[in-house]
Design a protein around this motif. Sequence first.
Motif, PDB file in Angstrom:
ATOM      1  N   ALA A  11      -6.001  -3.135  -7.853  1.00  0.00           N
ATOM      2  CA  ALA A  11      -6.406  -1.921  -7.144  1.00  0.00           C
ATOM      3  C   ALA A  11      -6.888  -2.239  -5.729  1.00  0.00           C
ATOM      4  O   ALA A  11      -6.570  -1.507  -4.786  1.00  0.00           O
ATOM      5  CB  ALA A  11      -7.501  -1.189  -7.929  1.00  0.00           C
ATOM      6  N   GLU A  12      -7.641  -3.324  -5.584  1.00  0.00           N
ATOM      7  CA  GLU A  12      -8.097  -3.724  -4.244  1.00  0.00           C
ATOM      8  C   GLU A  12      -6.919  -4.092  -3.356  1.00  0.00           C
ATOM      9  O   GLU A  12      -6.897  -3.759  -2.168  1.00  0.00           O
ATOM     10  CB  GLU A  12      -9.065  -4.906  -4.336  1.00  0.00           C
ATOM     11  N   GLY A  13      -5.943  -4.775  -3.910  1.00  0.00           N
ATOM     12  CA  GLY A  13      -4.751  -5.131  -3.146  1.00  0.00           C
ATOM     13  C   GLY A  13      -3.985  -3.901  -2.690  1.00  0.00           C
ATOM     14  O   GLY A  13      -3.542  -3.821  -1.541  1.00  0.00           O
ATOM     15  N   LEU A  14      -3.833  -2.924  -3.580  1.00  0.00           N
ATOM     16  CA  LEU A  14      -3.156  -1.674  -3.215  1.00  0.00           C
ATOM     17  C   LEU A  14      -3.924  -0.937  -2.126  1.00  0.00           C
ATOM     18  O   LEU A  14      -3.335  -0.404  -1.183  1.00  0.00           O
ATOM     19  CB  LEU A  14      -3.012  -0.768  -4.439  1.00  0.00           C
ATOM     20  N   MET A  15      -5.245  -0.915  -2.260  1.00  0.00           N
ATOM     21  CA  MET A  15      -6.060  -0.214  -1.279  1.00  0.00           C
ATOM     22  C   MET A  15      -5.959  -0.875   0.096  1.00  0.00           C
ATOM     23  O   MET A  15      -5.773  -0.196   1.104  1.00  0.00           O
ATOM     24  CB  MET A  15      -7.521  -0.164  -1.742  1.00  0.00           C
TER      25      MET A  15
END
Length: 150
Positions: A11-15
């Motif tokens: 999720a952090e990577g996508l954000m």
Amino acid sequence: MVTGHFVLFWAEGLMMTSVIAGLATGPIALTHFYRASPLGLIASMAAMPVVSLVIMPFAVVSVLAMPFGLDPLTLAPMGAGIDTMLEIANRVAQWTPGEGVVGAIGDLPAILAGAGLLWLVLWTTRWRVLGLLPCVAAFIAVPSMSGLIF
């Protein structure tokens, strides 16, 4: 086995990908389309599961199925995924006040912002911080170039 740490990392990577893409394309969108997308991160995060789990896998399978004439079987679900992604984008865009229209910002702020963001991305040392200077200059130049008042 998928752990909570992996999901958080994903999720952090996508954000971060969405933030960087929004920052990179924002000055161009403002210059050419006179629109801002302040809720772009929300739209990207909402659409990313559809893109990752439906659109992209079916795109790959479609390419593999094309030589055998079987691509219509895989393009239909891919098209449904694209329709879902566009529906998410339209709904989030409706939440943006004034449809994100901000007016012309001028070429100088766009060039300054683009140069500053490029500098921030390319350098990996402390020199990276100097990329903030053109970005700040771009924000200062916007009201004077376009008559906008923040």
